[in-house]
Design a protein around this motif. Structure first.
Motif, PDB file in Angstrom:
ATOM      1  N   SER A 166       5.793   0.200   4.670  1.00 18.51           N
ATOM      2  CA  SER A 166       5.500  -0.149   3.285  1.00 18.51           C
ATOM      3  C   SER A 166       4.165  -0.869   3.178  1.00 18.51           C
ATOM      4  O   SER A 166       3.753  -1.573   4.106  1.00 18.51           O
ATOM      5  N   TYR A 167       3.495  -0.695   2.042  1.00 17.33           N
ATOM      6  CA  TYR A 167       2.256  -1.431   1.767  1.00 17.33           C
ATOM      7  C   TYR A 167       1.287  -1.364   2.943  1.00 17.33           C
ATOM      8  O   TYR A 167       1.032  -2.348   3.631  1.00 17.33           O
ATOM      9  N   ARG A 168       0.699  -0.225   3.173  1.00  9.32           N
ATOM     10  CA  ARG A 168      -0.197  -0.044   4.320  1.00  9.32           C
ATOM     11  C   ARG A 168      -1.468  -0.886   4.190  1.00  9.32           C
ATOM     12  O   ARG A 168      -2.054  -1.278   5.195  1.00  9.32           O
ATOM     13  N   ASP A 169      -1.917  -1.121   2.961  1.00 10.14           N
ATOM     14  CA  ASP A 169      -3.104  -1.947   2.755  1.00 10.14           C
ATOM     15  C   ASP A 169      -2.998  -2.636   1.405  1.00 10.14           C
ATOM     16  O   ASP A 169      -2.040  -2.420   0.650  1.00 10.14           O
ATOM     17  N   ASP A 170      -4.000  -3.467   1.093  1.00  7.25           N
ATOM     18  CA  ASP A 170      -3.946  -4.247  -0.136  1.00  7.25           C
ATOM     19  C   ASP A 170      -4.013  -3.370  -1.378  1.00  7.25           C
ATOM     20  O   ASP A 170      -3.394  -3.670  -2.396  1.00  7.25           O
ATOM     21  N   GLY A 171      -4.755  -2.268  -1.292  1.00  5.55           N
ATOM     22  CA  GLY A 171      -4.843  -1.374  -2.443  1.00  5.55           C
ATOM     23  C   GLY A 171      -3.501  -0.767  -2.794  1.00  5.55           C
ATOM     24  O   GLY A 171      -3.128  -0.694  -3.973  1.00  5.55           O
ATOM     25  N   GLU A 172      -2.746  -0.327  -1.778  1.00  6.24           N
ATOM     26  CA  GLU A 172      -1.423   0.233  -2.021  1.00  6.24           C
ATOM     27  C   GLU A 172      -0.471  -0.838  -2.548  1.00  6.24           C
ATOM     28  O   GLU A 172       0.341  -0.589  -3.434  1.00  6.24           O
ATOM     29  N   TYR A 173      -0.605  -2.044  -1.995  1.00  4.69           N
ATOM     30  CA  TYR A 173       0.239  -3.141  -2.474  1.00  4.69           C
ATOM     31  C   TYR A 173      -0.001  -3.418  -3.957  1.00  4.69           C
ATOM     32  O   TYR A 173       0.951  -3.564  -4.728  1.00  4.69           O
ATOM     33  N   LEU A 174      -1.257  -3.483  -4.371  1.00  5.34           N
ATOM     34  CA  LEU A 174      -1.569  -3.771  -5.772  1.00  5.34           C
ATOM     35  C   LEU A 174      -1.078  -2.655  -6.698  1.00  5.34           C
ATOM     36  O   LEU A 174      -0.585  -2.916  -7.798  1.00  5.34           O
ATOM     37  N   ARG A 175      -1.196  -1.415  -6.230  1.00  2.00           N
ATOM     38  CA  ARG A 175      -0.717  -0.292  -7.046  1.00  2.00           C
ATOM     39  C   ARG A 175       0.794  -0.365  -7.242  1.00  2.00           C
ATOM     40  O   ARG A 175       1.305  -0.211  -8.356  1.00  2.00           O
ATOM     41  N   LYS A 176       1.517  -0.624  -6.152  1.00  2.00           N
ATOM     42  CA  LYS A 176       2.975  -0.705  -6.246  1.00  2.00           C
ATOM     43  C   LYS A 176       3.420  -1.957  -6.992  1.00  2.00           C
ATOM     44  O   LYS A 176       4.444  -1.938  -7.684  1.00  2.00           O
ATOM     45  N   LEU A 177       2.650  -3.045  -6.847  1.00  2.00           N
ATOM     46  CA  LEU A 177       2.965  -4.258  -7.594  1.00  2.00           C
ATOM     47  C   LEU A 177       2.977  -3.980  -9.083  1.00  2.00           C
ATOM     48  O   LEU A 177       3.912  -4.369  -9.800  1.00  2.00           O
ATOM     49  N   ASN A 178       1.970  -3.285  -9.562  1.00  2.62           N
ATOM     50  CA  ASN A 178       1.897  -2.968 -10.984  1.00  2.62           C
ATOM     51  C   ASN A 178       3.021  -2.029 -11.404  1.00  2.62           C
ATOM     52  O   ASN A 178       3.689  -2.244 -12.430  1.00  2.62           O
ATOM     53  N   GLN A 179       3.273  -1.001 -10.598  1.00  4.27           N
ATOM     54  CA  GLN A 179       4.306  -0.016 -10.939  1.00  4.27           C
ATOM     55  C   GLN A 179       5.696  -0.641 -10.954  1.00  4.27           C
ATOM     56  O   GLN A 179       6.445  -0.499 -11.925  1.00  4.27           O
ATOM     57  N   TYR A 180       6.046  -1.352  -9.883  1.00  9.14           N
ATOM     58  CA  TYR A 180       7.399  -1.878  -9.768  1.00  9.14           C
ATOM     59  C   TYR A 180       7.663  -3.024 -10.737  1.00  9.14           C
ATOM     60  O   TYR A 180       8.766  -3.152 -11.272  1.00  9.14           O
ATOM     61  N   SER A 181       6.659  -3.876 -10.964  1.00  5.24           N
ATOM     62  CA  SER A 181       6.866  -4.973 -11.914  1.00  5.24           C
ATOM     63  C   SER A 181       7.019  -4.434 -13.332  1.00  5.24           C
ATOM     64  O   SER A 181       7.820  -4.953 -14.114  1.00  5.24           O
ATOM     65  N   GLU A 182       6.283  -3.396 -13.657  1.00  8.91           N
ATOM     66  CA  GLU A 182       6.405  -2.800 -14.996  1.00  8.91           C
ATOM     67  C   GLU A 182       7.771  -2.144 -15.185  1.00  8.91           C
ATOM     68  O   GLU A 182       8.437  -2.346 -16.211  1.00  8.91           O
ATOM     69  N   LEU A 183       8.202  -1.379 -14.194  1.00  7.70           N
ATOM     70  CA  LEU A 183       9.517  -0.740 -14.286  1.00  7.70           C
ATOM     71  C   LEU A 183      10.627  -1.785 -14.313  1.00  7.70           C
ATOM     72  O   LEU A 183      11.604  -1.649 -15.059  1.00  7.70           O
ATOM     73  N   GLY A 184      10.487  -2.836 -13.502  1.00  9.33           N
ATOM     74  CA  GLY A 184      11.492  -3.893 -13.483  1.00  9.33           C
ATOM     75  C   GLY A 184      11.594  -4.598 -14.816  1.00  9.33           C
ATOM     76  O   GLY A 184      12.696  -4.927 -15.287  1.00  9.33           O
ATOM     77  N   ALA A 185      10.441  -4.851 -15.451  1.00 10.44           N
ATOM     78  CA  ALA A 185      10.441  -5.506 -16.759  1.00 10.44           C
ATOM     79  C   ALA A 185      11.082  -4.618 -17.819  1.00 10.44           C
ATOM     80  O   ALA A 185      11.884  -5.089 -18.640  1.00 10.44           O
ATOM     81  N   LYS A 186      10.754  -3.354 -17.814  1.00  6.10           N
ATOM     82  CA  LYS A 186      11.332  -2.427 -18.792  1.00  6.10           C
ATOM     83  C   LYS A 186      12.844  -2.308 -18.600  1.00  6.10           C
ATOM     84  O   LYS A 186      13.598  -2.240 -19.577  1.00  6.10           O
ATOM     85  N   GLN A 187      13.271  -2.281 -17.352  1.00  3.72           N
ATOM     86  CA  GLN A 187      14.700  -2.169 -17.074  1.00  3.72           C
ATOM     87  C   GLN A 187      15.441  -3.419 -17.529  1.00  3.72           C
ATOM     88  O   GLN A 187      16.523  -3.330 -18.137  1.00  3.72           O
ATOM     89  N   ALA A 188      14.869  -4.586 -17.262  1.00  5.33           N
ATOM     90  CA  ALA A 188      15.487  -5.838 -17.703  1.00  5.33           C
ATOM     91  C   ALA A 188      15.517  -5.929 -19.229  1.00  5.33           C
ATOM     92  O   ALA A 188      16.516  -6.360 -19.819  1.00  5.33           O
ATOM     93  N   PHE A 189      14.439  -5.508 -19.876  1.00  9.14           N
ATOM     94  CA  PHE A 189      14.370  -5.552 -21.337  1.00  9.14           C
ATOM     95  C   PHE A 189      15.418  -4.635 -21.959  1.00  9.14           C
ATOM     96  O   PHE A 189      16.076  -4.996 -22.946  1.00  9.14           O
ATOM     97  N   ALA A 190      15.594  -3.451 -21.367  1.00  9.60           N
ATOM     98  CA  ALA A 190      16.588  -2.499 -21.878  1.00  9.60           C
ATOM     99  C   ALA A 190      18.005  -3.041 -21.749  1.00  9.60           C
ATOM    100  O   ALA A 190      18.895  -2.668 -22.525  1.00  9.60           O
TER     101      ALA A 190
END
Length: 254
Positions: A166-190
């Protein structure tokens, strides 16, 4: 017993070949791709996988159920493209298929963060249900952090860990951070959850303490600190995005 491997992908050209090679012993490989712009689809097809291309993205759970619906094996092994089945784990899986004692099996997972192997912080052994009888399991409908729901049987555990890069480098980490936090927020809001800035800060602080202290991330040295900071950032951004969704709803209702 026929084994089907199911994988969902998007732009996984760097990983999909090695992932599929680690499960070459399976009878069928199903790859459901959601709009890759790299060579993911071509690589998977060249390996011999059945590739299903979908124009939409319904979330991790629904997308994995699409892959499950296309499988026809007696047993299913679910993998992410950045995971690998080791020879030791392969031997265990083949023994299970020859004489199954349960309807599903949890696999331990040994993960790395930007090249550092992580054995604490709650990351290991990180048991997760991935091997199951096809007629006994479905994925939850969660947008993110989906899980296999087993209906009609017990769940056992295997011993050899699969590898997770997981997270091979900082760029991949930042991309997944944005994706997963957004999906997590939407799921919690729903689900009716609402948030504020204090909530975001409080949960972020708790995430750091839980990862670094309570789950002994400090024992992994630099890796443990990196993981704790990542957990803090993910949690903060998830609840920050939940706060923004909450405020947008309030403005719309005025």
């Amino acid at each position: 017993m026929k084994l089907s491997v199911v994988i969902i992908t998007k732009n996984e050209a760097a990983d999909i070949q090695a992932c599929l090679a680690s499960v070459a012993f399976a009878d069928q490989w199903i790859v459901v791709d959601s709009g890759s712009t790299d060579d993911t689809v071509a690589i998977a097809r060249a390996f011999g996988a059945t590739v299903i291309e979908t124009p939409d993205w319904p979330g991790f759970g629904p997308q994995k159920n699409r892959a499950l619906d296309a499988a026809d094996g007696d047993w299913v092994l679910s993998l992410d493209a950045d995971e690998r089945i080791t020879p030791q784990l392969q031997s265990e899986i083949e023994a299970v298929l020859a004489a199954p004692a349960h309807a599903a099996y949890e696999l331990p997972r040994l993960s790395s963060f930007c090249g550092y192997v992580v054995r604490h912080s709650g990351w290991y052994p990180d048991y997760i249900t991935r091997l199951f009888r096809r007629d006994a399991g479905r994925f939850s409908a969660d947008l993110v952090h989906e899980r296999v729901i087993i209906d009609g049987g017990s769940t056992g555990r295997l011993r050899a860990p699969m590898r997770h890069f997981s997270y091979r480098d900082d760029g991949e980490y930042l991309r997944k951070l944005n994706q997963y936090s957004e999906l997590g927020a939407k799921q919690a809001f729903a689900k009716g959850k609402r948030g504020g800035l204090g909530t975001a800060i409080g949960h972020a602080l708790s995430a750091f303490l839980r990862s670094y202290l309570f789950k002994r991330g400090f024992l992994d040295g630099r890796a443990g600190l990196l993981v704790a900071i990542a957990a803090t950032e993910h949690t903060y951004h998830k609840y920050l995005k939940l706060m923004l969704l909450s405020e947008a709803r309030q403005r719309a209702e005025r």
